[in-house]
Scaffold this active site. Structure first.
Site, mmCIF file in Angstrom:
data_model
loop_
_atom_site.group_PDB
_atom_site.id
_atom_site.type_symbol
_atom_site.label_atom_id
_atom_site.label_comp_id
_atom_site.label_asym_id
_atom_site.label_seq_id
_atom_site.Cartn_x
_atom_site.Cartn_y
_atom_site.Cartn_z
ATOM 1 N N ARG A 24 -20.236 -9.338 -53.392
ATOM 2 C CA ARG A 24 -21.524 -9.079 -54.021
ATOM 3 C C ARG A 24 -21.666 -7.629 -54.483
ATOM 4 O O ARG A 24 -21.238 -6.706 -53.795
ATOM 5 C CB ARG A 24 -22.632 -9.392 -53.020
ATOM 6 C CG ARG A 24 -24.008 -9.053 -53.524
ATOM 7 C CD ARG A 24 -25.078 -9.470 -52.560
ATOM 8 N NE ARG A 24 -25.347 -10.896 -52.624
ATOM 9 C CZ ARG A 24 -26.225 -11.514 -51.839
ATOM 10 N NH1 ARG A 24 -26.902 -10.848 -50.933
ATOM 11 N NH2 ARG A 24 -26.419 -12.808 -51.963
ATOM 12 N N GLU A 45 -17.675 -18.415 -55.011
ATOM 13 C CA GLU A 45 -18.471 -19.643 -55.091
ATOM 14 C C GLU A 45 -17.617 -20.881 -54.814
ATOM 15 O O GLU A 45 -18.078 -21.821 -54.182
ATOM 16 C CB GLU A 45 -19.158 -19.767 -56.464
ATOM 17 C CG GLU A 45 -20.276 -18.755 -56.675
ATOM 18 C CD GLU A 45 -21.421 -18.907 -55.663
ATOM 19 O OE1 GLU A 45 -21.583 -19.988 -55.083
ATOM 20 O OE2 GLU A 45 -22.142 -17.914 -55.445
ATOM 21 N N GLY A 89 -9.871 -25.809 -45.796
ATOM 22 C CA GLY A 89 -10.314 -27.201 -45.992
ATOM 23 C C GLY A 89 -10.631 -27.544 -47.434
ATOM 24 O O GLY A 89 -10.598 -26.689 -48.318
ATOM 25 N N TYR A 90 -10.927 -28.822 -47.651
ATOM 26 C CA TYR A 90 -11.251 -29.327 -49.009
ATOM 27 C C TYR A 90 -10.230 -28.802 -50.027
ATOM 28 O O TYR A 90 -10.537 -27.997 -50.896
ATOM 29 C CB TYR A 90 -12.676 -28.924 -49.412
ATOM 30 C CG TYR A 90 -13.712 -29.505 -48.490
ATOM 31 C CD1 TYR A 90 -14.193 -30.801 -48.683
ATOM 32 C CD2 TYR A 90 -14.185 -28.784 -47.405
ATOM 33 C CE1 TYR A 90 -15.135 -31.346 -47.815
ATOM 34 C CE2 TYR A 90 -15.121 -29.329 -46.528
ATOM 35 C CZ TYR A 90 -15.587 -30.602 -46.748
ATOM 36 O OH TYR A 90 -16.500 -31.137 -45.899
ATOM 37 N N TYR A 128 -23.226 -26.531 -60.376
ATOM 38 C CA TYR A 128 -23.634 -25.478 -59.454
ATOM 39 C C TYR A 128 -22.831 -24.195 -59.699
ATOM 40 O O TYR A 128 -23.403 -23.105 -59.862
ATOM 41 C CB TYR A 128 -23.480 -25.923 -57.984
ATOM 42 C CG TYR A 128 -23.665 -24.749 -57.080
ATOM 43 C CD1 TYR A 128 -24.940 -24.269 -56.811
ATOM 44 C CD2 TYR A 128 -22.564 -24.040 -56.590
ATOM 45 C CE1 TYR A 128 -25.120 -23.131 -56.044
ATOM 46 C CE2 TYR A 128 -22.734 -22.903 -55.826
ATOM 47 C CZ TYR A 128 -24.018 -22.455 -55.553
ATOM 48 O OH TYR A 128 -24.193 -21.316 -54.824
ATOM 49 N N ASP A 146 -28.296 -25.035 -54.549
ATOM 50 C CA ASP A 146 -27.414 -25.528 -53.484
ATOM 51 C C ASP A 146 -28.298 -26.047 -52.348
ATOM 52 O O ASP A 146 -29.527 -26.164 -52.504
ATOM 53 C CB ASP A 146 -26.447 -24.430 -53.021
ATOM 54 C CG ASP A 146 -27.177 -23.273 -52.336
ATOM 55 O OD1 ASP A 146 -28.427 -23.275 -52.284
ATOM 56 O OD2 ASP A 146 -26.495 -22.349 -51.849
#
Ligand code: SF4
Length: 348
Positions: A24, A45, A89-90, A128, A146
């Site tokens: 950020r 993100e 993960g994912y 998103y 979200d």
């Protein structure tokens, strides 16, 4: 008018309480003209989808140290990126991450497009992520919704329609609030409010800049919102993992097919995962079944993996996979479920 005043109140709160995150550009630096790097915004993100901030931080730092630009990432070896992603993960995200980096490098000159429509054309970028990159990196008034934002909107408007049916109406509330001034800061502010003040349990309403106009606060219903349609119970699937170690210390591993669960990741040869998995040993050996199973929960099912181990001689040839010698194999390259099986085998 009311929505404009609300957005202003939230921005004032953000200027004082913004979370310090490695991806950020904080409000002070932003006001001084520092612009966020779209590559870092996009990477964060993608990593944050279904994953918490503390889990993402070390991965984000490792990725950006190793691949500081999207072009560096585009030029990386697939296996290196999959190994660096292991544990997060994912895994479809990691495969799409590479595809997207390569499209940005080859078709956009290494620069992320600066419109929501063009961002949406990139692999792995849904509404998103496109909204978040457009708002945060390019300061466009995109509506970013979200789970945090849905919760805040449901409470602010005392909306009792259960999710997911409530999504369009909550998105409408969020869109009405998105200001033309500082939309990037606003998008991050509402995420921060949801993550730190308007939390799922015990919202800290006493510290909230929106309390004076919050309908759920007035009604005393904050703790029960947002309403959700109850989730179905996850089924249990069974599987067998075969951990063969050669006498020289090499482990028998295979790369999973690109498509499907854990696609492209390194793993142990094994059976299908279903209700009654069949034996599928990848090499002739005296297999020993460990007393403990490796258990893991995926999005749609719980997995109970029987772990079998064997020590095999040098000359024995496997029917699938290949032996990988240390240090070419590092357990940290494995996805979590495979790592759990390895930890059981190592401790046996
Ligand atoms: S007042 Fe409470 S419920 Fe309402 S938005 Fe703020 S933290 Fe959430």
């Amino acid at each position: 008018m009311r929505e404009a005043a609300r957005a202003e109140d939230l921005l004032e709160w953000y200027d004082r309480h913004a979370r310090d995150l490695p991806w950020r550009i904080g409000p002070r630096a932003r006001a001084a003209g520092v612009r966020p790097d779209p590559y870092r915004v996009w990477l964060s993100e993608i990593m944050l989808q279904q994953t918490t901030v503390p889990a993402v931080k070390p991965y984000f730092e490792a990725f950006t140290a190793r691949w500081p630009t999207v072009s560096d990432l585009a030029a990386a070896e697939d296996a290196d990126v999959m190994a660096a992603w292991a544990g997060l993960g994912y895994y479809a995200r990691a495969r799409n991450l590479l595809k997207c980096a390569r499209v940005v490098a080859s078709e956009h000159g290494g620069v992320f497009p600066d419109s929501q429509e063009a961002l949406l054309q990139l692999p792995g970028v849904g509404p998103y992520t496109a909204g978040a990159v457009a708002a945060i990196a390019y300061d466009l008034p995109a509506t970013v919704v979200d789970g945090n934002v849905e919760r805040v909107m449901a409470r602010l408007h005392d909306e009792h329609t259960p999710l997911p049916d409530a999504k369009p109406v909550l998105t409408g509330y969020a869109a009405a609030l998105t200001p033309d001034e500082r939309p990037g800061c606003y998008a991050q502010a509402v995420m921060d409010l949801g993550a730190t003040i308007c939390t799922p349990r015990n919202p800290a309403c006493g510290l909230c800049p929106w309390r004076p106009s919050c309908a759920a606060w007035d009604a005393g219903t904050a703790a029960e919102l947002p309403k959700k349609v109850p989730k179905k119970r996850k089924p249990v699937r069974l599987g067998i993992a075969y951990l063969a170690r050669r006498v020289d210390g090499a482990w028998l591993l295979e790369r999973r097919p690109d498509k499907g669960l854990l696609g492209g990741m390194l793993g142990w040869p094994g059976s299908e995962w279903n209700e009654a998995p069949e034996e599928a040993p990848p090499i002739r050996a005296e297999w020993k079944t460990l007393p403990e199973e490796a258990r893991h929960t995926f999005t749609h099912f719980h997995l109970r993996l029987t772990v079998k181990t064997a020590l095999v001689p040098m000359e024995r040839v496997p029917s699938r996979g290949e032996f990988v010698e240390l240090p070419a194999f590092s357990p940290s390259d494995l996805p979590t479920v495979m790592r759990k099986a390895f930890d059981l085998a190592r401790g046996s």
